[in-house]
Enzyme design. Structure first.
Site, PDB file in Angstrom:
ATOM      1  CG  ASP A  47      -0.346   0.037   2.532  1.00 30.18           C
ATOM      2  OD1 ASP A  47       0.895  -0.100   2.612  1.00 30.18           O
ATOM      3  OD2 ASP A  47      -1.071   0.197   3.533  1.00 30.18           O
ATOM      4  CB  SER A  48       4.581   1.733   0.011  1.00 33.68           C
ATOM      5  OG  SER A  48       4.816   0.601  -0.804  1.00 33.68           O
ATOM      6  CG  ASP A  86       0.352  -4.094   2.128  1.00 34.57           C
ATOM      7  OD1 ASP A  86       0.085  -4.807   3.106  1.00 34.57           O
ATOM      8  OD2 ASP A  86       1.099  -3.086   2.184  1.00 34.57           O
ATOM      9  CE  LYS A 116       3.147  -5.735   3.912  1.00 38.66           C
ATOM     10  NZ  LYS A 116       2.594  -4.727   4.839  1.00 38.66           N
ATOM     11  CD  GLU A 118       0.471  -1.569   8.060  1.00 40.22           C
ATOM     12  OE1 GLU A 118       0.078  -0.807   8.977  1.00 40.22           O
ATOM     13  OE2 GLU A 118       0.963  -1.167   6.998  1.00 40.22           O
ATOM     14  CD  GLU A 185       7.826  -0.198   7.881  1.00 43.58           C
ATOM     15  OE1 GLU A 185       6.914  -0.934   7.465  1.00 43.58           O
ATOM     16  OE2 GLU A 185       8.016   0.965   7.462  1.00 43.58           O
TER      17      GLU A 185
HETATM   18  O1  KIV Z   1       3.504  -1.144   1.683  1.00 40.84           O
HETATM   19  C1  KIV Z   1       4.687  -1.522   1.701  1.00 40.84           C
HETATM   20  O2  KIV Z   1       5.464  -1.270   0.772  1.00 40.84           O
HETATM   21  C2  KIV Z   1       5.140  -2.276   2.860  1.00 40.84           C
HETATM   22  C3  KIV Z   1       6.602  -2.580   2.971  1.00 40.84           C
HETATM   23  C4  KIV Z   1       7.315  -1.360   3.430  1.00 40.84           C
HETATM   24  C5  KIV Z   1       6.875  -3.742   3.828  1.00 40.84           C
HETATM   25  O3  KIV Z   1       4.366  -2.615   3.697  1.00 40.84           O
END
Ligand code: KIV
Length: 294
Positions: A47-48, A86, A116, A118, A185
């Site tokens: 989600d970055s 994500d 993934k 969090e 992280e």
């Molecule tokens: O969204 C992302 O790119 C991440 C990584 C920094 C692990 O969660």
């Protein structure tokens, strides 16, 4: 020759053999092709992308639809790397059934292999429900950017003995809930190393030192393509922002000075057709040039 598809079992074998796991983000077709050709083990459609591709101030505004749009583009590259989608903010926090449905969309609609999410112990029932649906889950603890406001900024986590112990307990809870790997992280190196040594599943570090089973970076940070800020834990391997500016400036100069396009970029015409066309053109006089108003 295509590489063998990386699976969650490949990652487990890497941990057992102490071979570092490589993970990188990608958000579109050409970068997915490139990072897969480079031989990366895991591609995370993170989600970055909200920050480095869509220009949001943080990851909170990212929607499921935006994630799926990018995940589908990555999957079209048909990578051998394990593909992880994500789950964005509010796609899994409010409701268990919604979490399972959204996780399922990554596999069913976007061709991802895993998801993934969090969070620590508070996410155990969510992880269990998603895993029960047959969907592999990667955990993410330490600095969890979707909790930016709760954490008070992008800060190192697990600095005190008590906080470090809580992180270890989170990691053990995520492993027991069925995660196949955990991202750590911005955690002090000794804490990440201690957690890694106490887990059966692999840890993937970002700003967590060299004691993890693998490493992950955001592609645009590594390539120098995102220059709003660069965290201290990033190693920049290229300066593509500068390279893009240089290339586009050169293109503009070429166009303005009539160096581009050259004869090698243009298409000619059959001489007879051209002659006939020129006769036809007599019926279409060019307009008289308009004088520029002062
Ligand atoms: O969204 C992302 O790119 C991440 C990584 C920094 C692990 O969660």
């Amino acid at each position: 020759m295509a590489r063998k598809k990386v699976t969650i079992h490949t990652l487990q074998a890497r941990k057992a053999a102490r071979e570092p796991i490589t993970m990188i983000t990608a958000y579109d077709y050409p970068t997915a092709l490139a990072v897969d050709q480079a031989g990366v083990d895991v591609i995370l459609v993170g989600d970055s992308l909200g920050m480095v591709v869509l220009g949001y101030p943080n990851t909170l505004p990212v929607t499921m639809e935006e994630m799926l749009h990018h995940a589908k583009a990555v999957a079209r590259a048909n990578p051998s790397a394990l593909l992880v989608g994500d789950l964005p903010f509010m796609a899994y926090q409010a409701d268990l059934a919604e979490a399972v449905r959204n996780a399922g969309r990554f596999l069913k609609e976007a061709g991802m292999d895993a998801v993934k999410l969090e969070g620590g112990q508070e996410m155990v029932s969510t992880i269990e429900a998603i895993v029960r649906a047959g969907i592999p889950v990667m955990g993410h603890i330490g600095l969890t950017p979707q909790s930016l406001h709760k954490l008070g900024g992008y800060r190192l986590q697990g600095r005190t003995a008590v906080d470090a112990r809580r992180l270890l307990e989170d990691a053990l809870a995520l492993e027991a809930a069925g995660c196949f790997a955990i991202v750590l992280e911005m955690v002090p190196e000794p804490v990440a190393t201690a957690i890694t040594q106490r887990l059966r599943i692999p840890t993937i570090g970002i700003g967590a030192g060299s004691g993890c089973d693998g490493q992950v970076l955001v592609l645009h940070d590594l390539l120098g393509l995102f220059d709003r800020f660069t965290p201290r834990f990033v190693k920049k391997y290229a300066d593509l922002h500068r390279e893009i500016v240089r290339a586009v400036q050169a293109y503009c100069e070429d166009v303005r000075s009539h160096r581009f396009p050259g004869p090698e970029h243009a298409f000619s015409m059959d001489p007879e057709e051209l002659a006939a066309f020129q006769v036809m053109l007599e019926a279409f006089p060019a307009p008289t040039p308009v004088e520029e108003s002062k």
